[in-house]
Design an enzyme around this catalytic site. Structure first.
Site, mmCIF file in Angstrom:
data_model
loop_
_atom_site.group_PDB
_atom_site.id
_atom_site.type_symbol
_atom_site.label_atom_id
_atom_site.label_comp_id
_atom_site.label_asym_id
_atom_site.label_seq_id
_atom_site.Cartn_x
_atom_site.Cartn_y
_atom_site.Cartn_z
ATOM 1 N N CYS A 137 -15.043 -74.871 12.236
ATOM 2 C CA CYS A 137 -14.352 -76.154 12.344
ATOM 3 C C CYS A 137 -13.129 -76.205 11.425
ATOM 4 C CB CYS A 137 -15.299 -77.293 11.978
ATOM 5 S SG CYS A 137 -16.514 -77.652 13.251
ATOM 6 N N HIS A 161 -27.766 -53.520 2.641
ATOM 7 C CA HIS A 161 -28.540 -54.746 2.867
ATOM 8 C C HIS A 161 -28.759 -55.033 4.346
ATOM 9 C CE1 HIS A 161 -24.459 -56.520 3.264
ATOM 10 N NE2 HIS A 161 -25.063 -57.388 4.046
ATOM 11 N N THR A 192 -19.898 -45.316 -13.607
ATOM 12 C CA THR A 192 -21.345 -45.134 -13.675
ATOM 13 C C THR A 192 -22.030 -45.789 -12.485
ATOM 14 O OG1 THR A 192 -21.234 -45.137 -16.084
ATOM 15 C CG2 THR A 192 -23.401 -45.523 -15.084
ATOM 16 N N GLN A 252 -23.888 -52.199 11.261
ATOM 17 C CA GLN A 252 -24.823 -52.974 12.078
ATOM 18 C C GLN A 252 -25.873 -52.117 12.772
ATOM 19 O OE1 GLN A 252 -25.022 -56.300 12.285
ATOM 20 N NE2 GLN A 252 -23.344 -56.495 10.830
ATOM 21 N N ASN A 303 -20.874 -56.560 15.291
ATOM 22 C CA ASN A 303 -21.736 -57.465 14.547
ATOM 23 C C ASN A 303 -21.933 -58.812 15.214
ATOM 24 O OD1 ASN A 303 -18.862 -57.396 13.713
ATOM 25 N ND2 ASN A 303 -19.396 -59.240 12.589
#
Length: 310
Positions: free
Chosen positions: A251, A124, A160, A102, A72
């Site tokens: 950071c 997604h 479900t 990916q 990825n």
């Protein structure tokens, strides 16, 4: 580890150092609880794992091998089919899993060619709604149920289902299959335009493109670029309202930048790792989008005091 015909002793898993935290963090947690042991095989400086390296990590107690189909962060496509062959030969008791989150919608993925037992698909990543995924299970593979108490999904995961999410996953998968050649070409054109634009503006001695040099081993949409002297987290904060990207380091004021495990595994020099940007092109990315991104990154880098070409 979820297989019904368990091997004696503590289960052993083989994976790689560049897996998604969904795999690595899970294994680390299970190992800390004394439920398994695992070996994370290193990769080379292009982010590719060696099939022989995976084979060398196999033991009589190995019950699972999990190698991602593509990475990825740097887009490295792993030699899953070759690894599966070696696992079949040297550890026939082990299941072979590949995380293809990916890859789907970006390159061809054929479970028959890969010969894997299990393969993960994440909706997604190729246009389905968030919150839906799928696990391919090869015919004949027996797994312990994930959730008992219901007959859904063949009894493997009671509860479900969301018909809307499942329908969205199916529609997105069909579209990805129908448009795969066109989309692969588009993604690659946009990524090449992005790469060329950045390399045209940035001095070559402070820029490094990460991942495989062979285009055949590289996802068509992913660009990992390191700029020596740049603070990638600061740049992304500055451009947060204009550019969607991610950094190879985060950071931490007390301990300095935390470099991603993938870049660490590739042994990327720290001065390049902290200046690493991960950029991706998509089905709706236009040439204008790419050109704007190039200019935004260049101008933001200049504001950090880098001596870049004008």
């Amino acid at each position: 580890m979820a297989r019904k015909d368990r091997v004696p002793g503590l289960p052993h898993v083989v994976t790689t150092q560049i897996e998604h935290p969904a795999v690595l963090a899970c294994l680390q947690n299970m190992a800390s609880l004394g439920l398994c042991t695992f070996t994370a095989v290193p990769v080379n400086n292009e982010g590719l794992v060696s099939p022989d390296g995976v084979a060398a990590a196999l033991t009589p107690s190995t019950v699972l091998v999990s190698v991602m189909h593509s990475n990825n962060e740097v887009g490295a496509i792993q030699p899953v089919a070759q690894i599966t062959q070696l696992v079949r030969q040297q550890a026939p008791q082990a299941l072979m899993h590949s995380d293809a989150a990916q890859s789907i919608g970006k390159i061809d993925v054929d479970v028959r060619a890969l010969q894997v037992d299990l393969l993960t698909v994440v909706g997604h990543k190729f246009g389905a709604p968030k919150g839906v995924a799928a696990l391919y299970i090869r015919h004949g593979v027996k797994l312990v149920n994930l959730l008992d108490g219901g007959s859904q999904e063949g009894g493997r995961r009671g509860g479900t289902e969301s018909v809307l999410l499942i329908s969205g996953l199916g529609a997105a998968a069909a579209l990805a299959l129908d448009e795969r050649q066109e989309q692969q070409q588009h993604l690659r054109r946009m990524r090449e335009r992005l790469t060329t634009g950045l390399l045209r503006l940035l001095p070559q001695d402070i820029v490094q493109i990460n991942g495989p040099q062979d285009p055949a081993l590289q996802l068509p949409n992913t660009l990992s670029i390191s700029i020596k002297g740049l603070s990638a987290p600061s740049l992304l904060t500055q451009l947060s309202e204009k550019l969607a990207a991610s950094a190879g380091a985060a950071c931490h004021s007390s301990s300095g930048p935390a470099v991603s495990s993938v870049l660490q595994a590739m042994q990327l020099q720290p001065e390049f790792a902290v200046g690493t940007l991960r950029l991706s092109t998509g089905r709706h990315t236009t040439a204008s989008d790419v050109d704007q991104a190039v200019q935004l990154i260049y101008e933001a880098a200049c504001k950090q005091g880098l001596f870049l070409n004008n």
